[in-house]
Each structure stands twice: as C-alpha cells, then as structure tokens.
Motif scaffolding. Structure first.
Motif, PDB file in Angstrom:
ATOM      1  N   PHE A  39       0.833  -1.199   0.000  1.00  2.19           N
ATOM      2  CA  PHE A  39       0.000   0.000   0.000  1.00  2.19           C
ATOM      3  C   PHE A  39       0.872   1.256   0.000  1.00  2.19           C
ATOM      4  CE2 PHE A  39      -2.096   3.414   2.352  1.00  2.19           C
ATOM      5  CZ  PHE A  39      -3.302   3.515   1.689  1.00  2.19           C
ATOM      6  N   ASN A  40       1.878   1.289   0.862  1.00  6.22           N
ATOM      7  CA  ASN A  40       2.762   2.455   0.938  1.00  6.22           C
ATOM      8  C   ASN A  40       3.500   2.683  -0.377  1.00  6.22           C
ATOM      9  OD1 ASN A  40       1.948   2.512   3.591  1.00  6.22           O
ATOM     10  ND2 ASN A  40       3.864   1.700   4.412  1.00  6.22           N
ATOM     11  N   ALA A  41       4.028   1.596  -0.962  1.00 10.82           N
ATOM     12  CA  ALA A  41       4.767   1.713  -2.215  1.00 10.82           C
ATOM     13  C   ALA A  41       3.863   2.187  -3.345  1.00 10.82           C
ATOM     14  CB  ALA A  41       5.402   0.366  -2.575  1.00 10.82           C
ATOM     15  N   SER A  42       2.607   1.754  -3.331  1.00 12.95           N
ATOM     16  CA  SER A  42       1.662   2.185  -4.364  1.00 12.95           C
ATOM     17  C   SER A  42       1.406   3.685  -4.265  1.00 12.95           C
ATOM     18  CB  SER A  42       0.352   1.408  -4.241  1.00 12.95           C
ATOM     19  OG  SER A  42       0.563   0.022  -4.389  1.00 12.95           O
ATOM     20  N   VAL A  43       1.208   4.183  -3.050  1.00 11.73           N
ATOM     21  CA  VAL A  43       0.985   5.617  -2.854  1.00 11.73           C
ATOM     22  C   VAL A  43       2.213   6.413  -3.276  1.00 11.73           C
ATOM     23  CG1 VAL A  43       0.556   7.418  -1.131  1.00 11.73           C
ATOM     24  CG2 VAL A  43      -0.696   5.260  -1.023  1.00 11.73           C
ATOM     25  N   GLU A  44       3.397   5.929  -2.905  1.00 13.62           N
ATOM     26  CA  GLU A  44       4.623   6.616  -3.279  1.00 13.62           C
ATOM     27  C   GLU A  44       4.791   6.652  -4.798  1.00 13.62           C
ATOM     28  OE1 GLU A  44       7.732   4.613  -1.244  1.00 13.62           O
ATOM     29  OE2 GLU A  44       7.371   5.631   0.668  1.00 13.62           O
ATOM     30  N   GLY A  45       4.433   5.551  -5.462  1.00 14.26           N
ATOM     31  CA  GLY A  45       4.552   5.516  -6.912  1.00 14.26           C
ATOM     32  C   GLY A  45       3.618   6.489  -7.593  1.00 14.26           C
ATOM     33  N   VAL A  46       2.385   6.571  -7.125  1.00 17.50           N
ATOM     34  CA  VAL A  46       1.406   7.481  -7.731  1.00 17.50           C
ATOM     35  C   VAL A  46       1.834   8.933  -7.551  1.00 17.50           C
ATOM     36  CG1 VAL A  46      -0.961   8.336  -7.580  1.00 17.50           C
ATOM     37  CG2 VAL A  46      -0.516   5.879  -7.521  1.00 17.50           C
ATOM     38  N   LEU A  47       2.358   9.272  -6.384  1.00 13.39           N
ATOM     39  CA  LEU A  47       2.695  10.665  -6.071  1.00 13.39           C
ATOM     40  C   LEU A  47       4.164  11.001  -6.306  1.00 13.39           C
ATOM     41  CD1 LEU A  47       0.646  11.015  -2.763  1.00 13.39           C
ATOM     42  CD2 LEU A  47       0.014  11.783  -5.045  1.00 13.39           C
ATOM     43  N   SER A  48       4.891  10.123  -6.999  1.00 12.71           N
ATOM     44  CA  SER A  48       6.311  10.372  -7.228  1.00 12.71           C
ATOM     45  C   SER A  48       6.514  11.448  -8.284  1.00 12.71           C
ATOM     46  CB  SER A  48       7.006   9.077  -7.681  1.00 12.71           C
ATOM     47  OG  SER A  48       6.626   8.757  -9.012  1.00 12.71           O
ATOM     48  N   THR A  49       7.757  11.935  -8.356  1.00 14.05           N
ATOM     49  CA  THR A  49       8.115  12.934  -9.360  1.00 14.05           C
ATOM     50  C   THR A  49       8.589  12.280 -10.656  1.00 14.05           C
ATOM     51  OG1 THR A  49      10.354  13.032  -8.443  1.00 14.05           O
ATOM     52  CG2 THR A  49       8.745  14.609  -7.592  1.00 14.05           C
ATOM     53  N   GLU A  50       8.563  10.950 -10.704  1.00 16.51           N
ATOM     54  CA  GLU A  50       8.994  10.237 -11.908  1.00 16.51           C
ATOM     55  C   GLU A  50       7.978  10.431 -13.037  1.00 16.51           C
ATOM     56  OE1 GLU A  50      11.881   8.702 -12.176  1.00 16.51           O
ATOM     57  OE2 GLU A  50      12.360   9.276 -10.121  1.00 16.51           O
ATOM     58  N   PRO A  51       8.381  10.124 -14.278  1.00 17.89           N
ATOM     59  CA  PRO A  51       7.460  10.289 -15.419  1.00 17.89           C
ATOM     60  C   PRO A  51       6.160   9.515 -15.278  1.00 17.89           C
ATOM     61  CG  PRO A  51       9.708  10.002 -16.198  1.00 17.89           C
ATOM     62  CD  PRO A  51       9.745   9.763 -14.715  1.00 17.89           C
ATOM     63  N   HIS A  52       6.169   8.396 -14.522  1.00 19.58           N
ATOM     64  CA  HIS A  52       4.935   7.618 -14.380  1.00 19.58           C
ATOM     65  C   HIS A  52       4.057   8.118 -13.237  1.00 19.58           C
ATOM     66  CE1 HIS A  52       7.861   5.704 -11.660  1.00 19.58           C
ATOM     67  NE2 HIS A  52       6.814   5.474 -10.885  1.00 19.58           N
ATOM     68  N   GLY A  53       4.478   9.180 -12.530  1.00 19.22           N
ATOM     69  CA  GLY A  53       3.679   9.732 -11.444  1.00 19.22           C
ATOM     70  C   GLY A  53       2.457  10.471 -11.960  1.00 19.22           C
ATOM     71  N   ILE A  54       1.486  10.654 -11.079  1.00 18.88           N
ATOM     72  CA  ILE A  54       0.231  11.275 -11.500  1.00 18.88           C
ATOM     73  C   ILE A  54       0.417  12.750 -11.825  1.00 18.88           C
ATOM     74  CG2 ILE A  54      -0.534  11.909  -9.162  1.00 18.88           C
ATOM     75  CD1 ILE A  54      -3.374  11.088 -10.064  1.00 18.88           C
ATOM     76  N   ALA A  55       1.407  13.412 -11.222  1.00 20.12           N
ATOM     77  CA  ALA A  55       1.624  14.830 -11.521  1.00 20.12           C
ATOM     78  C   ALA A  55       2.045  15.015 -12.981  1.00 20.12           C
ATOM     79  CB  ALA A  55       2.681  15.407 -10.581  1.00 20.12           C
ATOM     80  N   ARG A  56       3.009  14.211 -13.423  1.00 19.47           N
ATOM     81  CA  ARG A  56       3.435  14.295 -14.830  1.00 19.47           C
ATOM     82  C   ARG A  56       2.287  13.915 -15.758  1.00 19.47           C
ATOM     83  NH1 ARG A  56       9.116  13.957 -15.448  1.00 19.47           N
ATOM     84  NH2 ARG A  56      10.033  15.136 -13.725  1.00 19.47           N
ATOM     85  N   TYR A  57       1.515  12.913 -15.349  1.00 18.28           N
ATOM     86  CA  TYR A  57       0.382  12.472 -16.165  1.00 18.28           C
ATOM     87  C   TYR A  57      -0.634  13.601 -16.341  1.00 18.28           C
ATOM     88  CZ  TYR A  57      -3.986  10.092 -17.308  1.00 18.28           C
ATOM     89  OH  TYR A  57      -5.177   9.727 -17.893  1.00 18.28           O
ATOM     90  N   LEU A  58      -0.955  14.292 -15.251  1.00 19.45           N
ATOM     91  CA  LEU A  58      -1.922  15.388 -15.333  1.00 19.45           C
ATOM     92  C   LEU A  58      -1.395  16.528 -16.202  1.00 19.45           C
ATOM     93  CD1 LEU A  58      -3.166  15.531 -11.631  1.00 19.45           C
ATOM     94  CD2 LEU A  58      -4.407  14.666 -13.623  1.00 19.45           C
ATOM     95  N   ARG A  59      -0.122  16.809 -16.114  1.00 17.15           N
ATOM     96  CA  ARG A  59       0.446  17.875 -16.953  1.00 17.15           C
ATOM     97  C   ARG A  59       0.382  17.509 -18.428  1.00 17.15           C
ATOM     98  NH1 ARG A  59       4.930  17.556 -13.181  1.00 17.15           N
ATOM     99  NH2 ARG A  59       4.621  19.026 -11.460  1.00 17.15           N
ATOM    100  N   ASP A  60       0.465  16.199 -18.715  1.00 14.50           N
ATOM    101  CA  ASP A  60       0.446  15.768 -20.121  1.00 14.50           C
ATOM    102  C   ASP A  60      -0.971  15.751 -20.692  1.00 14.50           C
ATOM    103  OD1 ASP A  60       3.176  15.473 -20.114  1.00 14.50           O
ATOM    104  OD2 ASP A  60       3.115  13.319 -19.653  1.00 14.50           O
TER     105      ASP A  60
END
Length: 433
Positions: free
Chosen positions: A336-357
């Motif tokens: 669960f923790n790793a999933s949350v970290e992955g979604v909110l990461s600064t990596e290209p697969h994070g949700i922030a980059r996804y929303l910007r795209d």
C-alpha cells in the motif's frame, strides 16, 4: 485371502488421500489465491499497459521493479512483526540485522570477508547472512530483554545507531564508507536456486542480462525485473511459510502468551527470557535474509538505506497499516505504501506528470486568486507521498488500529484464510437454496 482385501481397500485409501488433499487445498485457498495473484502480476501489468488505458494503469499500478522492493522489504517488515507483533516487544533497532545481511553479501562479493570469497554461492550467502544476524540478535537481545516496554525499544535503537555510526566510518568497507559499498559491473550475477545445478538457478540483480524472451506467446517479455521478481518471491514465500509454521507451533503459542500476559506465562513455568531471545534470533535471521536479497538485487549498499532508523520506521508503518500480529499484514501494508509513493512520485509515471500531459494549457493555467491548477498540482500532488503517508498513518492509528488484515479478521471472526472460504461457501449455499 490378503490380495482381495488389499484390492478392496485400495479405493478407500485413494478416497481418503483425495479427501485429505481437498481439505488442504480448501484450508489454504486464500493463501494460494494470493500467491497466484502475485505470480500473475508482471504478466497482468504488461498486458494492461498495452491496452488503450495503458497510461492510466501505469500511473496507478506499481512497476515490476517496485514490486521487487515490496517483496524483500515486505520480508523485513514481516520479520519485524514476528517479534513486535507476536511478543509485544518493539524492536526499533531491527535495521541492524537487515543491514548486516546486506553488507555481508556486498563485502563478500568484493572479497573482503574472511573464509568467504566472491565465488560463494548466493544461496549460501543468504544462509550465512541470516546466521550473522542471529548472532547479533542474540548479543543484542541478551542485554535488551533485561528491560521491557519503551526501555527495550530505546536500547535496541541504541545498538542500531552504534552500528550505523560504525559502518559509516569503517574504512574496510571502501574508500568512502559513508557512501557505502558497491559491486558495480564486475562479477557474475547472484543466483537464486539450487547451487551446483545451473539449470535450477536464476540470476537476479539490476545488471543481469536484458530480455529473457516471450512468455506463453502472448507478447509479454521477461526482463531483469520480472525474473528477479519471481526468484526473490520464491525465497520470500519460503521464509513466510517457515515463520507461519513457527507461529502456529507450541513455540508460537508461548510467544503469544508472552504478548498477552508475560507474568502469567512466567507463572505457569515458561522461561520467558529464553523464549523472547529465541524469537528475537529467529526474527533477526529473516531480517538478515531480507537484507541479503536487497543487496543481491541492488548490488550496492549504503548506511542510509540499511542501518538507518527510518528504515525500521518503514517496517513499523507497514505493520500498522497492514496489521500488527498478522505476519502477512506488513507485506500488504508496504505494498500500500509503495503504491501511494509511486502514484505521487516525481517520476514520469507519477500522476503529476500524467496530469500535466493530459490537461490542456488553458486548464492548467485556470484558477482563482492567483493560484492555478498547475500550482495545485505542483504544491499538493507532485512528490508529496510522505505528506499523505503521514496522514494515512494518523488515520490508521486513530480509526483502524488493527490495520487492514487485522480489521478483516475482526469482521470475519477469525483468520482470513479460515473464515473467508467459509463465508463464500455459505453465500453460495444460500443462493442455491
């Protein structure tokens, strides 16, 4: 006269064996389903990534290399729960055993450990790493178990901090021990399997090969991460089954008795000090194995990602989210923790980059009071995993103190593996009637 009797008894023996096998499968149906789900994950992840919603799945599903970390850190969290969840003694210095196992593997590979050379089979290194952790656990526990409660937690933390400072300044580790040690590109891959039989060994590590070919002809190629995932997963599964067997043995019942009422366990004649010390040593063994798997996969270690207090805090958080005293709970808690970290990461697969795209420029620039949608994404989403994990931690402590698996047990009235199949069978019977 005996031959007809044996012939007539044969169907009965076969029926009994069949009934026994069916009962075993029924009793462990949930465990089998979880193992199958983990086994299918790399294939499912790849297939979903090739669908029209592949970008969305890549945002919300952990990548396979992240799942490898879930396995070995999950094993460490389970070893932490083995002592803390089943005896009630919080080991804040548990990273000491994890770090010792990790450093043993890397230092052996760089020919810096007496009696062990770079050619030592990795499976033997895993065993030795666990035994070294056992020796450390016995030494630490012999002193620490003279105390209880917060004093025990603090003294174990003290031992871990001493080891942390020592390893950061130990010149034998490397020219700059604060940065740790690394195997680099040199050396062969660490292999999980049967030593001496090449066909039954699988190399793990980020520097192992490239692609291993198509799987079942469905266009799914197994690379380093996938192969490492299955090899490490096999070791983690064996360790879990061993810990589970110990917990359900008479020894495990004494551990639980110590947790529930140590004075009563002592009054009925148990030498609680020896039982606690033995449980601590067993816990240390599996923590050392987890550290060895980490080093074998990453091929590098550092004081900050092995001996650090915050690494033990990862296990504590995973145990709280997954459920103390459930053994498997910390694995799901760390997932669960790793999933949350992955979604909110600064990596290209994070949700922030996804929303910007996916969001248009007009949408990103829209807002009120000088605050745009892009500002909200940057401030509240991008790289804010620690913030939200802290909030989750608080919510679990306040409202779900038994964790995910512990709460399920309370709702079902017993162990999930026992009660869930019964609930499912009763539902089906009710519908058929």
């Amino acid at each position: 006269m005996s031959e007809p009797t044996e012939t007539s008894d044969a169907p009965a023996v076969t029926d009994r064996r069949g009934a026994y096998v069916r009962r075993i499968l029924a009793d462990h149906a949930v465990h089998a389903a979880v193992v199958v789900a983990f086994a299918l994950y790399p294939i499912v992840y790849t297939v979903l990534g090739q669908t029209p919603l592949g970008s969305e799945f890549e945002v919300f599903l952990p990548r396979v290399h992240a799942m490898v970390a879930v396995l070995y850190i999950g094993l460490f969290a389970m070893s932490f729960d083995f002592i803390s969840g089943y005896t009630g003694y919080l080991s804040f210095g548990h990273a000491l055993f994890y770090g010792s196992g990790a450093y043993l593997v890397v230092l052996t590979a760089t020919d810096k450990v007496p009696l062990l050379g770079p050619d030592t089979p990795f499976m033997l290194l895993i065993l030795v790493a666990g035994l070294v952790a056992v020796a450390l656990a016995l030494a630490v526990g012999a002193v620490s178990f003279r105390l209880s409660g917060v004093y025990f937690a603090m003294i174990t933390l003290g031992f871990a901090e001493v080891a942390h400072v020592f390893i950061r300044n130990w010149d034998h580790v490397g020219s700059n021990p604060r940065d740790g040690a690394s195997i680099g590109a040199a050396g062969d891959a660490f292999a999980v399997g049967v030593p001496g039989i090449d066909a039954l060994q699988v190399g793990i590590g980020r520097l192992v090969g490239d692609e291993f070919g198509d799987v079942f002809g469905i266009g799914v190629e197994f690379g380093t991460a996938e192969v490492s995932y299955y090899a490490i997963g096999a070791v983690v599964l064996v360790c879990y089954l061993l810990m589970q067997r110990i917990i359900h043995s008479p020894f495990g019942r004494v551990m639980i008795a110590i947790r529930e009422n140590e004075e009563r366990a002592r009054a009925v004649g148990y030498d609680v000090f020896r039982f606690k010390l033995a449980a601590f040593a067993i816990s240390g063994f599996f923590a050392g194995v987890a550290g060895a798997l980490f080093a074998g996969y990453r091929r590098t270690v550092a004081p900050g990602n092995t001996f650090d207090l915050f690494f033990t805090a990862e296990a504590l958080l995973a145990a709280i989210v997954g459920g103390f005293g459930t053994l498997a709970g910390p694995l799901f808690g760390y997932l669960f923790n790793a999933s949350v970290e992955g979604v909110l990461s600064t990596e290209p697969h994070g949700i922030a980059r996804y929303l910007r795209d996916v969001l248009s420029e007009s949408t990103l620039s829209a807002g009120a009071g000088g605050v745009t949608v892009a500002d909200v994404i940057n401030v509240l989403v991008d790289g804010r995993a620690d913030l939200y994990l802290g909030i989750v931690f608080i919510l679990f402590v306040l409202y779900v103190p038994r964790g995910i698996l512990g709460t399920l047990r309370d709702r079902l009235g017993g162990h999930v593996a026992d009660r869930l199949p019964e609930r499912v069978r009763s539902r089906f019977r009710g519908r058929n009637e």
